[in-house]
Design a protein around this motif. Sequence first.
Motif, PDB file in Angstrom:
ATOM      1  N   SER A 145      16.343  11.640  26.750  1.00  0.00           N
ATOM      2  CA  SER A 145      16.032  10.814  25.672  1.00  0.00           C
ATOM      3  C   SER A 145      15.898  11.751  24.393  1.00  0.00           C
ATOM      4  O   SER A 145      16.219  11.213  23.259  1.00  0.00           O
ATOM      5  N   VAL A 146      15.373  12.806  24.405  1.00  0.00           N
ATOM      6  CA  VAL A 146      15.437  13.763  23.312  1.00  0.00           C
ATOM      7  C   VAL A 146      16.670  14.716  23.032  1.00  0.00           C
ATOM      8  O   VAL A 146      17.169  14.764  22.022  1.00  0.00           O
ATOM      9  N   TRP A 147      17.347  15.080  24.200  1.00  0.00           N
ATOM     10  CA  TRP A 147      18.621  15.915  24.099  1.00  0.00           C
ATOM     11  C   TRP A 147      19.676  15.523  24.480  1.00  0.00           C
ATOM     12  O   TRP A 147      20.818  16.124  23.941  1.00  0.00           O
ATOM     13  N   GLY A 148      19.961  14.336  24.702  1.00  0.00           N
ATOM     14  CA  GLY A 148      21.439  14.020  25.096  1.00  0.00           C
ATOM     15  C   GLY A 148      22.095  14.722  26.185  1.00  0.00           C
ATOM     16  O   GLY A 148      21.297  14.990  27.333  1.00  0.00           O
ATOM     17  N   THR A 149      23.382  14.988  26.049  1.00  0.00           N
ATOM     18  CA  THR A 149      23.963  15.637  26.968  1.00  0.00           C
ATOM     19  C   THR A 149      24.463  17.073  26.696  1.00  0.00           C
ATOM     20  O   THR A 149      24.266  17.536  25.519  1.00  0.00           O
ATOM     21  N   ILE A 150      24.546  17.724  27.541  1.00  0.00           N
ATOM     22  CA  ILE A 150      25.098  19.267  27.206  1.00  0.00           C
ATOM     23  C   ILE A 150      26.151  19.450  26.451  1.00  0.00           C
ATOM     24  O   ILE A 150      27.294  18.516  26.629  1.00  0.00           O
ATOM     25  N   LYS A 151      26.184  20.472  25.657  1.00  0.00           N
ATOM     26  CA  LYS A 151      27.435  20.621  24.532  1.00  0.00           C
ATOM     27  C   LYS A 151      27.881  21.962  24.765  1.00  0.00           C
ATOM     28  O   LYS A 151      27.225  22.949  25.545  1.00  0.00           O
ATOM     29  N   GLY A 152      28.875  22.432  24.291  1.00  0.00           N
ATOM     30  CA  GLY A 152      29.200  23.812  24.318  1.00  0.00           C
ATOM     31  C   GLY A 152      30.759  24.090  24.415  1.00  0.00           C
ATOM     32  O   GLY A 152      31.510  23.075  25.109  1.00  0.00           O
ATOM     33  N   THR A 180      21.640  19.904  21.167  1.00  0.00           N
ATOM     34  CA  THR A 180      21.468  19.932  19.970  1.00  0.00           C
ATOM     35  C   THR A 180      20.928  18.335  19.612  1.00  0.00           C
ATOM     36  O   THR A 180      21.092  17.435  20.301  1.00  0.00           O
ATOM     37  N   LYS A 181      20.160  18.348  18.393  1.00  0.00           N
ATOM     38  CA  LYS A 181      19.483  17.067  18.169  1.00  0.00           C
ATOM     39  C   LYS A 181      19.453  17.273  16.628  1.00  0.00           C
ATOM     40  O   LYS A 181      18.988  18.006  15.868  1.00  0.00           O
ATOM     41  N   LYS A 182      20.127  16.041  16.035  1.00  0.00           N
ATOM     42  CA  LYS A 182      20.150  15.697  14.481  1.00  0.00           C
ATOM     43  C   LYS A 182      18.852  15.190  13.837  1.00  0.00           C
ATOM     44  O   LYS A 182      18.097  14.472  14.410  1.00  0.00           O
ATOM     45  N   PHE A 183      19.084  15.519  12.742  1.00  0.00           N
ATOM     46  CA  PHE A 183      17.710  14.825  11.824  1.00  0.00           C
ATOM     47  C   PHE A 183      18.184  14.600  10.299  1.00  0.00           C
ATOM     48  O   PHE A 183      19.221  15.020  10.004  1.00  0.00           O
ATOM     49  N   THR A 184      17.716  13.176  10.051  1.00  0.00           N
ATOM     50  CA  THR A 184      18.179  12.797   8.628  1.00  0.00           C
ATOM     51  C   THR A 184      17.290  13.534   7.735  1.00  0.00           C
ATOM     52  O   THR A 184      16.294  14.110   8.085  1.00  0.00           O
TER      53      THR A 184
END
Length: 225
Positions: A145-152, A180-184
């Motif tokens: 719920s915080v980080w979603g899925t792994i990227k790279g 990653t986690k985005k912010f407005t």
Amino acid sequence: MSTTIPEEVLSFLKDLEKNNNRDWFNERKSEFKAVKNEVKIFCNALLTELNKHDKIENMKLFRIYRDVRFSKNKMPYKTHLACSFRRLKPELRGGYYLHIKPNNESFIATGFWDPNKDDLMRIRKEFEIDATEIKAIMEKESFKSVWGTIKGDELKTAPRGFDKGHEAIDLIKKKQFVFTKKFTDEEVMHPDFLKNVDASFKAIRPYFDYMSDVLTTDLNGVSLL
């Protein structure tokens, strides 16, 4: 002392994006120094919070100047400000990253951006033997719920010596293991931004504990430290 990101930081970066040249920047050097100091204050406050639940070896505030020597993009300045935090080695692995950029492009990131050859092979071998534990960590709701899925970045096919039909090939193919986690902009300027960033970094801990254990032991689970 304020521990928020003021509007002036985002405003300056917006103007810089429209006026990315040395003359404009040099005329506003004092304004940039003030903006940079605000971000530095925030990063130091975040460092304090991180050290309450982790051990940080180093905090780095990145320079605004771009290295254009080998780049087609000759703009002299970055249009963001960023800092990174490295965990205490050799026992703790991984790191944290904060990226401040206007127009809702700010984000935080964490994980393993550039594992060396030996670490990458050790991680892949662990996933080849048994990826049950790492998948359980990443699928847990409090984490996802915080980080979603792994990227790279990843290879197009299986690395040499690995079975392309392996059930964990999606993880084995990866060259980076990042979240990653985005912010407005509104979230960045909110008084709770520091608390929210720290809470997000805190939520990555089960992943870091697992990866640190992998990278400090051999395939038999014997400590390398």
